[in-house]
Design a protein around this motif. Sequence first.
Motif, mmCIF file in Angstrom:
data_model
loop_
_atom_site.group_PDB
_atom_site.id
_atom_site.type_symbol
_atom_site.label_atom_id
_atom_site.label_comp_id
_atom_site.label_asym_id
_atom_site.label_seq_id
_atom_site.Cartn_x
_atom_site.Cartn_y
_atom_site.Cartn_z
ATOM 1 N N SER A 58 0.509 -1.212 -0.214
ATOM 2 C CA SER A 58 -0.099 -0.300 0.033
ATOM 3 C C SER A 58 0.615 1.011 0.168
ATOM 4 C CB SER A 58 -1.070 -0.603 1.076
ATOM 5 O OG SER A 58 -0.306 -0.491 2.213
ATOM 6 N N THR A 59 1.981 0.504 0.125
ATOM 7 C CA THR A 59 2.780 2.360 -0.315
ATOM 8 C C THR A 59 4.416 2.116 -0.245
ATOM 9 O OG1 THR A 59 3.546 4.168 1.246
ATOM 10 C CG2 THR A 59 3.514 2.268 2.141
ATOM 11 N N PRO A 60 5.293 2.491 -1.092
ATOM 12 C CA PRO A 60 4.850 3.948 -1.589
ATOM 13 C C PRO A 60 4.194 3.298 -2.868
ATOM 14 C CG PRO A 60 6.869 3.112 -2.040
ATOM 15 C CD PRO A 60 6.777 2.061 -1.299
ATOM 16 N N VAL A 61 3.133 4.300 -3.773
ATOM 17 C CA VAL A 61 2.253 3.756 -4.707
ATOM 18 C C VAL A 61 2.594 4.980 -5.811
ATOM 19 C CG1 VAL A 61 0.717 2.688 -3.131
ATOM 20 C CG2 VAL A 61 0.529 4.527 -3.771
ATOM 21 N N GLY A 358 -2.775 -5.063 8.941
ATOM 22 C CA GLY A 358 -3.023 -3.924 8.146
ATOM 23 C C GLY A 358 -1.596 -2.389 8.991
ATOM 24 N N ALA A 359 -1.610 -3.069 10.129
ATOM 25 C CA ALA A 359 -0.666 -2.499 10.827
ATOM 26 C C ALA A 359 0.878 -2.859 10.702
ATOM 27 C CB ALA A 359 -1.012 -1.920 13.020
ATOM 28 N N TYR A 360 0.625 -4.440 11.299
ATOM 29 C CA TYR A 360 1.863 -5.188 10.769
ATOM 30 C C TYR A 360 2.217 -5.370 8.951
ATOM 31 C CZ TYR A 360 0.271 -7.849 15.080
ATOM 32 O OH TYR A 360 0.375 -8.429 16.356
ATOM 33 N N GLN A 361 1.340 -4.360 8.005
ATOM 34 C CA GLN A 361 1.466 -5.077 6.827
ATOM 35 C C GLN A 361 2.858 -3.296 6.920
ATOM 36 O OE1 GLN A 361 0.715 -7.260 4.456
ATOM 37 N NE2 GLN A 361 2.434 -6.147 3.688
ATOM 38 N N LYS A 362 2.041 -2.601 7.666
ATOM 39 C CA LYS A 362 3.104 -0.740 7.645
ATOM 40 C C LYS A 362 4.134 -1.517 7.893
ATOM 41 C CE LYS A 362 -0.864 1.775 8.627
ATOM 42 N NZ LYS A 362 -1.793 3.186 9.215
ATOM 43 N N VAL A 363 4.446 -2.325 8.798
ATOM 44 C CA VAL A 363 5.911 -2.022 9.410
ATOM 45 C C VAL A 363 6.967 -3.113 8.051
ATOM 46 C CG1 VAL A 363 7.499 -3.262 10.707
ATOM 47 C CG2 VAL A 363 5.066 -2.487 11.936
#
Length: 556
Positions: A58-61, A358-363
């Motif tokens: 989901s980042t960076p896009v 979702g929080a884990y995915q950010k990491v």
Amino acid sequence: MLIRNRLVASLGASLLGAAALVALPTPAQAANLLTDPGFESGALTGWSCSGGTGSVVSTPVHGGTKALAGAASASDNAKCSQTVAVQPNTTYTLSGWVRGSYVYLGVDGGGSTWTASAPSYQQLQLSFTTGASQTSATVYIHGWYGQGTYHADDISLDGPGGGGGTDTQAPTAPTGLQATGTTSSTVSLSWTAATDNVGVTGYDVYRGATKVSTVTGTSATVGGLAANTAYTFTVKARDAAGNVSPASSAVTATTTPGGGGGTGFKQAAPYLYLGWGNPPAPATVMNATGIKTFTMAFILSSGGCNPAWDGQRPLTGGVDQSTIGAIRAAGGDIVPSIGGWSGNKLGPNCSTPEALAGAYQKVIDAYGLKSIDVDIENTDEFENAVVQDRILNALKIVKAGNPGLRTILTFGTSTTGPTSWGNRLIEQSKALNAGIDVFTIMPFDFGGGADMYGNTVNATEGLKNKLKSVYGWDDATAYAHIGISGMNGLSDQQEVTSLETWTKIRDWANAHHLARLAFWSVNRDRGCAGGGVTETCSGIAQPDWEFTRITAGFTG
């Protein structure tokens, strides 16, 4: 590097020479032929990536909310490709936005373009002409060996589709689906190709009702599965016009208990903590000891379901990111420790498994991680059934969404094995099909004067027996899913793990082929005989970084 630059220049000159001799046809009206060109499906729909190296982030896009991340390594350039139907003797334009070092965009048999360095998204573009009888083309994106993760987004192949815009006929159903091999976490499948009036461009593999893979050939390996578990698969064919075939006949396959193969995951990773204790320069420790991986602590909540280092420092742009960069520049890597004994944790703050995932995915996305560790302790997480299940379900979600990601649980233990809460955690990991790769125990804080070697071995044997009972594994497979995380020198409870004791523990872990060895912490891996329990030294006489050097000898 010079050789490759000359090769690219030579190829460019050849193509220009060919262009001068051949009158190329005019491109037809542009239409993007690619499936999921912006990766907005979140599942690599239509794309096939080598070695499970591709994932949707989901980042960076560049545009929309999703992009491709290709985890190029020393042995894999993370090539992601898609085959589409095209018309013969027709000019097409391929373009896309990429980010990273040495990223390539191209078409098989039709040339490529690349960038040496794109710190932010940069557009690449080329044109090619199909052959006189060509009806399909395979476009690709890839990075380069050892250059790290690249990102790509908004890929476009402009030109007329092979179906001529009027194809409404679906392919036939694939036949002959069979399981050709199983491990404790994978099932390999093959089938007979479907037929189509224009041409089959890909196959979607389903586990039950869930699409788990998209490939262009007639075989696939589905990973992230639980050991000793039955799964049912079907396959559907697609063509360039988007027509989808009926499902193949179903096949059921059962993953193996392991038979000693385990996860194949081995990690020597002592804790490094930037929050206190005069943290050393990682490269100094790496050069002195040979250690390659650090467990970096701790990811906590900065308020609600938002991850941050120590709950305060942002994931990117600060000292933590620069430290990770220094470790990787020195040839190493990190696994983050999420949670711990104290602080405001994500498990209780994220209200659902999906939010926690979702929080884990950010990491994961921030650093292109290969593994994550959830250190589940205290009454707010470990001794809380709701939060235990939330963590397990969240890890199941991120494992499914990140092919190849290894998940680690770290928790306390008694001298004879898991406590009642530890037993529940293991039982639920099986019941929820969480697919945990490594169960790591912390065999310390038993009390002053404890036999640290004997208690560590006994606690690990107790964990092994519990895993065998719950998962049906043999000894070798259970050991291969176990980690030990000790405390060097003097512990909180005045126990002493000496250099000799830690060496014996490491040798025992190697002899039994465990998956992981860690200790708390590198910050304390300095001598201070009689110094007590402090942040900056071990409380015993020792050479600096000696516990780390011993740990580097763990090979599993």
